[in-house]
Design an enzyme around this catalytic site. Sequence first.
Site, PDB file in Angstrom:
ATOM      1  CB  CYS A 170       1.399 -39.540 -15.661  1.00  0.00           C
ATOM      2  SG  CYS A 170       1.369 -38.014 -15.448  1.00  0.00           S
ATOM      3  CG  HIS A 310       3.439 -40.808 -21.187  1.00  0.00           C
ATOM      4  ND1 HIS A 310       2.247 -41.319 -20.231  1.00  0.00           N
ATOM      5  CD2 HIS A 310       3.756 -39.654 -20.758  1.00  0.00           C
ATOM      6  CE1 HIS A 310       2.288 -40.289 -19.503  1.00  0.00           C
ATOM      7  NE2 HIS A 310       3.281 -39.384 -19.569  1.00  0.00           N
ATOM      8  CE  LYS A 342      -1.144 -39.097 -21.620  1.00  0.00           C
ATOM      9  NZ  LYS A 342      -0.794 -40.625 -22.143  1.00  0.00           N
ATOM     10  CG  PHE A 406       5.477 -34.930 -12.682  1.00  0.00           C
ATOM     11  CD1 PHE A 406       5.816 -34.891 -14.050  1.00  0.00           C
ATOM     12  CD2 PHE A 406       4.819 -33.739 -12.546  1.00  0.00           C
ATOM     13  CE1 PHE A 406       5.565 -33.708 -15.007  1.00  0.00           C
ATOM     14  CE2 PHE A 406       4.003 -32.641 -13.331  1.00  0.00           C
ATOM     15  CZ  PHE A 406       4.603 -32.781 -14.609  1.00  0.00           C
TER      16      PHE A 406
END
Length: 420
Positions: A170, A310, A342, A406
Site C-alpha cells: 500500500c 493512511h 479512504k 504490508f
Amino acid sequence: MADISTEQRVVVTGLGVISGLGQERELFWRNLLAGQCAVDRITLFDPSAYDCQIAAEVKAPFNPGPAFPSPKEERRTDRFSKFGIVAARQALRDSGLDLDRCNRDEIGVFIGSGIGGLHTTEEQHRILLAKGPDRLSPFMIPMLILNMASGLFSIYCNLRGPNLATCSACATASHAIGEAWRTIKMGDAQVMFAGGSEATISPLGIGGFCAMRAMSTRNDAPQHASRPFDAGRDGFVMGEGAGVVVLEALEHAKARGARIYCEVVGYGNTADAHHMTSPAPDGDGAARCMRMALRSARLRPDQISYINAHGTSTPQGDLCETLAIKSVFGDHARKLAVSSTKGATGHMLGAAGAVEMAICCLALQQGIVPPTINLEQPDPQCDLDYVPNQAREQRLEAVLNNSFGFGGHNACLLARRFEG
C-alpha cells in the site's frame, strides 16, 4: 544528506486520477468534497459466497481505448495497466507538456503496482485448467507483470528517461513519487510521471483478503462500511484505479510557463521491521518516516497544516497511525487537520498513495481539506481533528501524505504551497 542548495527544486504540474469516485480529476475532486462514497456491492463477479461483498469499483462505462495506439494493444493489456496508462495520459494532458518540444531522454516514468495483473492471472489459470497449457496466451506474462503500466506508457510516448515500477504494497505509489522526486532533484531527469495502479477486485483478490479477515463485512450498508477512525470500524474496503502525478524540475516548468499545483519538498522511507501484516504497535516506523520527510524538507512539525492519513478503517492501523502522529507532532497534533479519504474511495492499495497525493496537491492549491466520511462515533483512542463528514475551507501551507504497507513499508511525502 546532500546539500539541497545544489539540487533541483521539484514541482507538480499535472494530475491524473481513475477511481470509483470519478474517472477524471475534476469529477473525482467534486465528489470527494461533497462527501460522496464509491463503495457498493461488487458487480465484476458474483460475490455471494464471500464474507465481504462490497468494493469501490471503477464502474462502466470505462473506455481506455483513446489512450492506446490500437484496439489490439488495448486487448493485450490487463485492467490495472489500463487504469495506469489512462491516468498517465490524463496527467500529461493536465500538465500541458508538449512532448515534441521536450528532450524525451530526460522524461521518465515510475508507475508501480502492489499486485499487478490479477485479472490476467485468474483468467489464464482457468484456461490452463480447462484447456491445457497449449491454450495459454503468449501475452500472459507481459500482461500480468506489475511493471507493465510503466513500461507501456513510456513506449507509447517514447519517453526514454529513468523507468521502473515500485512494489511495496500500500506504500507503492508514494514510494514511486518519492523516488521520482529524488531522480529529478539529483539531475537524472527533468520530468517524471509517477504513481501507481491497482485492479484487485476479483474472486482471488477479494477472497485472499477475506481469508486474512482484513475486510469490512458491513455488506448491508456499503456506503458506510469504510469508516476510518470511527469506533465501529471493522476492516478496510477494497478500491481500484490509478493515480499519476507529473513531477517537474522547477526551472523546466517555469521555462514553459507551466501551471504549478505545489512544490514537493520532502520524502520519508522507513521499515517497521516488525510483522508481515501488522504495523508496529506504537507506530514507531510510521513516526520515523514522518520525521524523515520533515527533516528532508527542512520543516518543523508546527509548519504542517494538514495530513492525508493512511487511515484504512482497520482497528489497529488507525490507532497506530494516530499514535505516530502524536509522537511526531506533540502539542501541534491537536492543531492539525487530519483526514482519511479512504472512506470515499476505498483502499486502492498500490494506487492509494498517488491518488491521495493528487488530493494533497488540490487541497494546497484550493485551500480545502477533504473530509473523513462515516466518522459518526469517534474512537476515544483516535482523538485528533479528523475533519469529520464535511470538507473544510482552510489555507494550507504544507501538507503530509502518509502511506503504510504490508511488510512494514512506510512512505511519507511532504508538499508545500508554491508561491513563485
